[in-house]
Design a protein around this motif. Structure first.
Motif, PDB file in Angstrom:
ATOM      1  N   ALA A 179       0.828  -1.206   0.000  1.00 44.99           N
ATOM      2  CA  ALA A 179       0.000   0.000   0.000  1.00 44.99           C
ATOM      3  C   ALA A 179       0.863   1.256   0.000  1.00 44.99           C
ATOM      4  CB  ALA A 179      -0.933   0.002   1.211  1.00 44.99           C
ATOM      5  N   ALA A 180       1.940   1.235   0.774  1.00 45.63           N
ATOM      6  CA  ALA A 180       2.839   2.388   0.840  1.00 45.63           C
ATOM      7  C   ALA A 180       3.526   2.605  -0.508  1.00 45.63           C
ATOM      8  CB  ALA A 180       3.872   2.185   1.940  1.00 45.63           C
ATOM      9  N   VAL A 181       4.016   1.526  -1.114  1.00 44.55           N
ATOM     10  CA  VAL A 181       4.704   1.631  -2.402  1.00 44.55           C
ATOM     11  C   VAL A 181       3.747   2.098  -3.489  1.00 44.55           C
ATOM     12  CG1 VAL A 181       5.775   0.268  -4.234  1.00 44.55           C
ATOM     13  CG2 VAL A 181       6.524  -0.016  -1.869  1.00 44.55           C
ATOM     14  N   LYS A 182       2.534   1.583  -3.487  1.00 46.57           N
ATOM     15  CA  LYS A 182       1.556   1.966  -4.504  1.00 46.57           C
ATOM     16  C   LYS A 182       1.285   3.463  -4.469  1.00 46.57           C
ATOM     17  CE  LYS A 182      -3.041   0.787  -6.266  1.00 46.57           C
ATOM     18  NZ  LYS A 182      -4.244  -0.090  -6.072  1.00 46.57           N
ATOM     19  N   ALA A 183       1.176   4.019  -3.273  1.00 49.77           N
ATOM     20  CA  ALA A 183       0.954   5.462  -3.150  1.00 49.77           C
ATOM     21  C   ALA A 183       2.182   6.242  -3.602  1.00 49.77           C
ATOM     22  CB  ALA A 183       0.606   5.814  -1.706  1.00 49.77           C
ATOM     23  N   ALA A 184       3.372   5.777  -3.213  1.00 49.07           N
ATOM     24  CA  ALA A 184       4.614   6.495  -3.534  1.00 49.07           C
ATOM     25  C   ALA A 184       4.851   6.587  -5.031  1.00 49.07           C
ATOM     26  CB  ALA A 184       5.796   5.824  -2.850  1.00 49.07           C
ATOM     27  N   LEU A 185       4.403   5.591  -5.779  1.00 49.15           N
ATOM     28  CA  LEU A 185       4.613   5.597  -7.228  1.00 49.15           C
ATOM     29  C   LEU A 185       3.850   6.727  -7.916  1.00 49.15           C
ATOM     30  CD1 LEU A 185       4.469   1.759  -7.997  1.00 49.15           C
ATOM     31  CD2 LEU A 185       6.479   3.245  -8.132  1.00 49.15           C
ATOM     32  N   ASN A 186       2.862   7.294  -7.237  1.00 53.45           N
ATOM     33  CA  ASN A 186       2.071   8.380  -7.818  1.00 53.45           C
ATOM     34  C   ASN A 186       2.505   9.758  -7.326  1.00 53.45           C
ATOM     35  OD1 ASN A 186       0.271   6.725  -9.364  1.00 53.45           O
ATOM     36  ND2 ASN A 186      -0.765   6.156  -7.464  1.00 53.45           N
ATOM     37  N   TRP A 187       3.524   9.813  -6.486  1.00 51.92           N
ATOM     38  CA  TRP A 187       3.974  11.106  -5.978  1.00 51.92           C
ATOM     39  C   TRP A 187       4.749  11.866  -7.053  1.00 51.92           C
ATOM     40  CZ3 TRP A 187       6.252   9.025  -0.736  1.00 51.92           C
ATOM     41  CH2 TRP A 187       5.179   8.644   0.099  1.00 51.92           C
ATOM     42  N   GLN A 188       4.642  13.178  -6.997  1.00 51.68           N
ATOM     43  CA  GLN A 188       5.380  14.041  -7.918  1.00 51.68           C
ATOM     44  C   GLN A 188       6.349  14.897  -7.118  1.00 51.68           C
ATOM     45  OE1 GLN A 188       5.178  14.114 -11.364  1.00 51.68           O
ATOM     46  NE2 GLN A 188       6.898  15.532 -11.319  1.00 51.68           N
ATOM     47  N   TRP A 189       7.583  14.943  -7.553  1.00 48.95           N
ATOM     48  CA  TRP A 189       8.608  15.731  -6.885  1.00 48.95           C
ATOM     49  C   TRP A 189       8.978  16.922  -7.761  1.00 48.95           C
ATOM     50  CZ3 TRP A 189      11.104  14.008  -2.200  1.00 48.95           C
ATOM     51  CH2 TRP A 189      10.614  12.792  -1.729  1.00 48.95           C
ATOM     52  N   LYS A 190       9.236  18.019  -7.119  1.00 52.16           N
ATOM     53  CA  LYS A 190       9.612  19.245  -7.830  1.00 52.16           C
ATOM     54  C   LYS A 190      11.045  19.626  -7.489  1.00 52.16           C
ATOM     55  CE  LYS A 190       5.644  20.080  -9.801  1.00 52.16           C
ATOM     56  NZ  LYS A 190       5.482  20.031 -11.277  1.00 52.16           N
ATOM     57  N   ARG A 191      11.739  20.178  -8.467  1.00 56.19           N
ATOM     58  CA  ARG A 191      13.107  20.616  -8.244  1.00 56.19           C
ATOM     59  C   ARG A 191      13.107  21.884  -7.413  1.00 56.19           C
ATOM     60  NH1 ARG A 191      16.490  21.515 -13.555  1.00 56.19           N
ATOM     61  NH2 ARG A 191      15.395  19.566 -14.029  1.00 56.19           N
ATOM     62  N   GLU A 192      14.012  21.962  -6.445  1.00 57.51           N
ATOM     63  CA  GLU A 192      14.129  23.166  -5.625  1.00 57.51           C
ATOM     64  C   GLU A 192      14.485  24.364  -6.505  1.00 57.51           C
ATOM     65  OE1 GLU A 192      13.312  23.581  -2.674  1.00 57.51           O
ATOM     66  OE2 GLU A 192      13.569  21.752  -1.494  1.00 57.51           O
ATOM     67  N   TRP A 193      14.073  25.537  -6.081  1.00 54.98           N
ATOM     68  CA  TRP A 193      14.255  26.732  -6.908  1.00 54.98           C
ATOM     69  C   TRP A 193      15.714  27.021  -7.194  1.00 54.98           C
ATOM     70  CZ3 TRP A 193      17.213  30.674  -5.012  1.00 54.98           C
ATOM     71  CH2 TRP A 193      17.457  30.684  -3.624  1.00 54.98           C
ATOM     72  N   TRP A 194      16.596  26.589  -6.287  1.00 57.86           N
ATOM     73  CA  TRP A 194      18.013  26.894  -6.463  1.00 57.86           C
ATOM     74  C   TRP A 194      18.744  25.814  -7.261  1.00 57.86           C
ATOM     75  CZ3 TRP A 194      20.180  22.694  -4.345  1.00 57.86           C
ATOM     76  CH2 TRP A 194      19.517  22.074  -3.272  1.00 57.86           C
ATOM     77  N   ALA A 195      18.041  24.741  -7.601  1.00 55.14           N
ATOM     78  CA  ALA A 195      18.682  23.646  -8.336  1.00 55.14           C
ATOM     79  C   ALA A 195      18.541  23.882  -9.833  1.00 55.14           C
ATOM     80  CB  ALA A 195      18.043  22.322  -7.938  1.00 55.14           C
ATOM     81  N   PHE A 196      19.652  24.131 -10.498  1.00 57.12           N
ATOM     82  CA  PHE A 196      19.628  24.462 -11.922  1.00 57.12           C
ATOM     83  C   PHE A 196      19.727  23.234 -12.827  1.00 57.12           C
ATOM     84  CE2 PHE A 196      21.430  28.166  -9.725  1.00 57.12           C
ATOM     85  CZ  PHE A 196      20.492  29.112 -10.089  1.00 57.12           C
ATOM     86  N   SER A 197      20.049  22.087 -12.262  1.00 52.58           N
ATOM     87  CA  SER A 197      20.169  20.886 -13.070  1.00 52.58           C
ATOM     88  C   SER A 197      19.772  19.673 -12.239  1.00 52.58           C
ATOM     89  CB  SER A 197      21.603  20.717 -13.587  1.00 52.58           C
ATOM     90  OG  SER A 197      22.504  20.548 -12.495  1.00 52.58           O
ATOM     91  N   ALA A 198      19.566  18.565 -12.919  1.00 54.54           N
ATOM     92  CA  ALA A 198      19.222  17.328 -12.237  1.00 54.54           C
ATOM     93  C   ALA A 198      19.901  16.168 -12.941  1.00 54.54           C
ATOM     94  CB  ALA A 198      17.706  17.120 -12.231  1.00 54.54           C
ATOM     95  N   THR A 199      20.307  15.166 -12.170  1.00 54.95           N
ATOM     96  CA  THR A 199      20.894  13.977 -12.757  1.00 54.95           C
ATOM     97  C   THR A 199      19.795  13.120 -13.374  1.00 54.95           C
ATOM     98  OG1 THR A 199      20.722  12.909 -10.607  1.00 54.95           O
ATOM     99  CG2 THR A 199      22.824  13.903 -11.164  1.00 54.95           C
ATOM    100  N   ARG A 200      20.195  12.148 -14.177  1.00 54.59           N
ATOM    101  CA  ARG A 200      19.192  11.291 -14.823  1.00 54.59           C
ATOM    102  C   ARG A 200      18.403  10.484 -13.809  1.00 54.59           C
ATOM    103  NH1 ARG A 200      21.898   7.688 -19.296  1.00 54.59           N
ATOM    104  NH2 ARG A 200      23.482   7.447 -17.685  1.00 54.59           N
ATOM    105  N   MET A 201      19.040  10.138 -12.695  1.00 59.18           N
ATOM    106  CA  MET A 201      18.376   9.346 -11.664  1.00 59.18           C
ATOM    107  C   MET A 201      18.772   9.827 -10.278  1.00 59.18           C
ATOM    108  SD  MET A 201      18.630   5.395 -13.017  1.00 59.18           S
ATOM    109  CE  MET A 201      20.275   5.528 -13.740  1.00 59.18           C
ATOM    110  N   SER A 202      17.800   9.822  -9.372  1.00 58.96           N
ATOM    111  CA  SER A 202      18.056  10.118  -7.971  1.00 58.96           C
ATOM    112  C   SER A 202      17.327   9.078  -7.128  1.00 58.96           C
ATOM    113  CB  SER A 202      17.543  11.514  -7.590  1.00 58.96           C
ATOM    114  OG  SER A 202      18.186  12.522  -8.332  1.00 58.96           O
ATOM    115  N   MET A 203      17.910   8.732  -5.992  1.00 56.94           N
ATOM    116  CA  MET A 203      17.277   7.797  -5.068  1.00 56.94           C
ATOM    117  C   MET A 203      16.978   8.543  -3.775  1.00 56.94           C
ATOM    118  SD  MET A 203      16.475   4.465  -5.205  1.00 56.94           S
ATOM    119  CE  MET A 203      17.718   3.417  -5.974  1.00 56.94           C
TER     120      MET A 203
END
Length: 220
Positions: free
Chosen positions: A186-210
Protein backbone atom coordinates in the motif's frame (compact mmCIF):
# COMPACT_ATOMS: atom_id res chain seq x y z
CA UNK A 1 -15.67 6.47 6.16
CA UNK A 2 -16.12 5.76 9.88
CA UNK A 3 -13.71 2.86 9.61
CA UNK A 4 -11.23 5.10 7.84
CA UNK A 5 -11.46 7.71 10.58
CA UNK A 6 -10.55 5.22 13.29
CA UNK A 7 -7.33 4.46 11.48
CA UNK A 8 -4.54 6.93 11.08
CA UNK A 9 -1.92 6.82 8.37
CA UNK A 10 1.02 9.10 9.04
CA UNK A 11 3.69 9.87 6.49
CA UNK A 12 7.13 11.36 6.92
CA UNK A 13 9.33 12.01 3.91
CA UNK A 14 13.09 11.86 4.45
CA UNK A 15 13.99 15.21 5.88
CA UNK A 16 16.96 17.44 5.29
CA UNK A 17 20.15 15.85 4.07
CA UNK A 18 23.69 17.08 4.68
CA UNK A 19 24.91 19.76 2.29
CA UNK A 20 27.74 17.42 1.41
CA UNK A 21 25.18 15.41 -0.55
CA UNK A 22 24.52 18.49 -2.66
CA UNK A 23 28.17 18.62 -3.68
CA UNK A 24 28.01 14.95 -4.73
CA UNK A 25 24.85 15.66 -6.73
CA UNK A 26 26.39 18.62 -8.51
CA UNK A 27 29.52 16.68 -9.38
CA UNK A 28 27.42 13.85 -10.78
CA UNK A 29 25.35 16.28 -12.84
CA UNK A 30 28.37 18.00 -14.30
CA UNK A 31 30.30 14.81 -15.14
CA UNK A 32 30.93 13.60 -18.67
CA UNK A 33 28.65 11.02 -20.21
CA UNK A 34 29.57 7.47 -19.31
CA UNK A 35 31.22 5.34 -22.00
CA UNK A 36 30.85 1.61 -22.40
CA UNK A 37 33.46 -0.36 -20.47
CA UNK A 38 33.32 -4.13 -20.97
CA UNK A 39 35.47 -4.65 -17.89
CA UNK A 40 33.06 -2.73 -15.68
CA UNK A 41 30.58 -5.63 -15.64
CA UNK A 42 27.62 -4.31 -13.66
CA UNK A 43 29.39 -1.07 -12.80
CA UNK A 44 28.18 0.52 -9.59
CA UNK A 45 25.19 -1.85 -9.63
CA UNK A 46 27.57 -4.47 -8.22
CA UNK A 47 26.76 -2.79 -4.90
CA UNK A 48 23.30 -4.25 -4.49
CA UNK A 49 22.27 -2.76 -1.15
CA UNK A 50 20.87 0.53 -2.57
CA UNK A 51 18.65 -1.26 -5.10
CA UNK A 52 17.60 -4.38 -3.17
CA UNK A 53 14.10 -4.78 -1.78
CA UNK A 54 14.21 -5.92 1.84
CA UNK A 55 11.55 -8.57 1.25
CA UNK A 56 13.49 -10.26 -1.56
CA UNK A 57 15.31 -13.26 -0.12
CA UNK A 58 18.29 -13.17 -2.48
CA UNK A 59 19.60 -10.81 -5.13
CA UNK A 60 22.81 -11.51 -7.04
CA UNK A 61 24.61 -9.71 -9.86
CA UNK A 62 27.02 -11.30 -12.31
CA UNK A 63 28.79 -10.64 -15.60
CA UNK A 64 27.30 -12.83 -18.32
CA UNK A 65 28.60 -12.46 -21.87
CA UNK A 66 29.27 -8.75 -21.52
CA UNK A 67 25.88 -8.11 -19.95
CA UNK A 68 25.00 -7.40 -16.35
CA UNK A 69 22.70 -10.19 -15.15
CA UNK A 70 20.62 -10.22 -11.97
CA UNK A 71 19.04 -13.20 -10.26
CA UNK A 72 16.35 -12.58 -7.64
CA UNK A 73 14.46 -15.13 -5.57
CA UNK A 74 11.95 -14.82 -2.76
CA UNK A 75 8.64 -15.89 -1.27
CA UNK A 76 6.82 -12.55 -1.64
CA UNK A 77 5.52 -12.06 -5.21
CA UNK A 78 4.89 -8.34 -4.63
CA UNK A 79 8.47 -7.84 -3.45
CA UNK A 80 9.83 -9.64 -6.51
CA UNK A 81 7.67 -7.42 -8.71
CA UNK A 82 9.02 -4.29 -6.98
CA UNK A 83 12.56 -5.59 -7.45
CA UNK A 84 12.06 -6.26 -11.13
CA UNK A 85 10.48 -2.86 -11.69
CA UNK A 86 13.41 -1.13 -9.97
CA UNK A 87 16.04 -2.90 -12.08
CA UNK A 88 14.07 -2.41 -15.28
CA UNK A 89 13.58 1.31 -14.59
CA UNK A 90 17.33 1.72 -14.09
CA UNK A 91 17.90 -0.12 -17.35
CA UNK A 92 15.52 2.13 -19.30
CA UNK A 93 17.13 5.31 -18.00
CA UNK A 94 20.79 4.22 -17.96
CA UNK A 95 20.81 1.98 -21.04
CA UNK A 96 18.05 3.50 -23.12
CA UNK A 97 16.03 0.29 -23.33
CA UNK A 98 14.31 -2.17 -20.98
CA UNK A 99 16.03 -5.20 -19.54
CA UNK A 100 15.11 -8.75 -20.49
CA UNK A 101 13.53 -10.79 -17.70
CA UNK A 102 12.45 -14.38 -17.47
CA UNK A 103 11.26 -16.61 -14.62
CA UNK A 104 13.66 -18.96 -12.90
CA UNK A 105 12.73 -22.59 -13.41
CA UNK A 106 12.16 -24.49 -10.19
CA UNK A 107 12.18 -21.38 -8.01
CA UNK A 108 10.07 -18.33 -7.31
CA UNK A 109 11.99 -15.44 -8.83
CA UNK A 110 13.42 -14.05 -12.03
CA UNK A 111 16.60 -13.65 -14.06
CA UNK A 112 17.08 -10.20 -15.56
CA UNK A 113 19.69 -9.12 -18.11
CA UNK A 114 20.60 -5.54 -18.80
CA UNK A 115 20.98 -4.59 -22.50
CA UNK A 116 24.28 -5.38 -24.18
CA UNK A 117 26.90 -2.62 -24.30
CA UNK A 118 25.08 -0.65 -21.65
CA UNK A 119 27.41 2.16 -20.46
CA UNK A 120 27.63 1.21 -16.79
CA UNK A 121 30.59 2.52 -14.86
CA UNK A 122 32.25 1.18 -11.75
CA UNK A 123 33.90 4.53 -11.11
CA UNK A 124 30.75 6.58 -10.55
CA UNK A 125 27.27 5.91 -9.23
CA UNK A 126 24.33 5.72 -11.61
CA UNK A 127 22.20 7.83 -9.31
CA UNK A 128 22.54 10.38 -6.53
CA UNK A 129 21.37 9.11 -3.15
CA UNK A 130 19.48 11.46 -0.81
CA UNK A 131 19.52 14.11 -3.53
CA UNK A 132 18.71 17.45 -1.80
CA UNK A 133 17.51 19.12 -4.99
CA UNK A 134 14.06 17.52 -4.87
CA UNK A 135 11.04 18.27 -2.70
CA UNK A 136 7.78 16.38 -2.54
CA UNK A 137 4.70 18.18 -3.84
CA UNK A 138 1.21 17.21 -2.65
CA UNK A 139 1.77 13.55 -1.78
CA UNK A 140 -1.25 11.26 -1.75
CA UNK A 141 -1.80 9.36 1.46
CA UNK A 142 -1.61 5.57 1.15
CA UNK A 143 -4.94 3.80 1.29
CA UNK A 144 -5.29 1.65 4.38
CA UNK A 145 -6.06 -1.82 2.95
CA UNK A 146 -9.43 -3.12 4.13
CA UNK A 147 -7.95 -6.51 5.07
CA UNK A 148 -5.19 -4.81 7.08
CA UNK A 149 -7.73 -2.55 8.79
CA UNK A 150 -9.88 -5.52 9.71
CA UNK A 151 -6.92 -7.21 11.41
CA UNK A 152 -5.71 -3.92 12.94
CA UNK A 153 -2.31 -4.29 11.29
CA UNK A 154 0.14 -1.50 12.08
CA UNK A 155 3.70 -0.68 11.17
CA UNK A 156 6.24 1.60 9.50
CA UNK A 157 7.40 1.17 5.92
CA UNK A 158 10.74 2.67 4.86
CA UNK A 159 11.26 2.96 1.11
CA UNK A 160 13.73 4.10 -1.53
CA UNK A 161 12.24 5.90 -4.52
CA UNK A 162 13.91 6.12 -7.92
CA UNK A 163 13.27 9.48 -9.61
CA UNK A 164 14.06 10.49 -13.17
CA UNK A 165 15.24 13.99 -14.11
CA UNK A 166 11.61 15.19 -14.25
CA UNK A 167 10.88 14.24 -10.66
CA UNK A 168 8.72 11.26 -11.60
CA UNK A 169 8.88 8.16 -9.41
CA UNK A 170 9.84 5.35 -11.76
CA UNK A 171 10.19 2.61 -9.13
CA UNK A 172 10.08 2.06 -5.38
CA UNK A 173 11.48 -0.66 -3.14
CA UNK A 174 11.00 -1.45 0.54
CA UNK A 175 14.11 -0.81 2.62
CA UNK A 176 12.58 -1.75 5.97
CA UNK A 177 9.35 -3.72 5.99
CA UNK A 178 6.43 -3.04 8.31
CA UNK A 179 6.25 -6.78 8.84
CA UNK A 180 3.01 -6.91 6.87
CA UNK A 181 3.14 -7.29 3.05
CA UNK A 182 -0.27 -5.60 2.71
CA UNK A 183 1.00 -2.40 4.32
CA UNK A 184 4.29 -2.49 2.41
CA UNK A 185 2.49 -2.74 -0.92
CA UNK A 186 0.00 0.00 0.00
CA UNK A 187 2.84 2.39 0.84
CA UNK A 188 4.70 1.63 -2.40
CA UNK A 189 1.56 1.97 -4.50
CA UNK A 190 0.95 5.46 -3.15
CA UNK A 191 4.61 6.49 -3.53
CA UNK A 192 4.61 5.60 -7.23
CA UNK A 193 2.07 8.38 -7.82
CA UNK A 194 3.97 11.11 -5.98
CA UNK A 195 5.38 14.04 -7.92
CA UNK A 196 8.61 15.73 -6.88
CA UNK A 197 9.61 19.25 -7.83
CA UNK A 198 13.11 20.62 -8.24
CA UNK A 199 14.13 23.17 -5.62
CA UNK A 200 14.26 26.73 -6.91
CA UNK A 201 18.01 26.89 -6.46
CA UNK A 202 18.68 23.65 -8.34
CA UNK A 203 19.63 24.46 -11.92
CA UNK A 204 20.17 20.89 -13.07
CA UNK A 205 19.22 17.33 -12.24
CA UNK A 206 20.89 13.98 -12.76
CA UNK A 207 19.19 11.29 -14.82
CA UNK A 208 18.38 9.35 -11.66
CA UNK A 209 18.06 10.12 -7.97
CA UNK A 210 17.28 7.80 -5.07
CA UNK A 211 15.28 9.37 -2.24
CA UNK A 212 14.11 7.96 1.11
CA UNK A 213 10.46 7.97 2.19
CA UNK A 214 8.72 6.60 5.27
CA UNK A 215 5.04 5.82 5.81
CA UNK A 216 3.51 4.76 9.14
CA UNK A 217 0.19 2.97 9.48
CA UNK A 218 -1.14 3.34 13.02
CA UNK A 219 -4.36 2.44 14.78
CA UNK A 220 -6.41 4.50 17.20
Amino acid sequence: MAADRCRECRMRIGSAVPWGALLVALLAASGCSTKYDAAAACGSLSELAPVRDASVDQLQASHDGGRCTFRATGRDPAALQRQQRMLDAISVIACGEPAQAQPIQGAQGFKLQMPSRCPLSARSSLFVRDDPRWRLERPSMPRYPAAARGENLQGKVSMSLLLDDKGRVKAAIVVESSGHPLLDEAAVKAALNWQWKREWWAFSATRMSMLPATTTFAGD
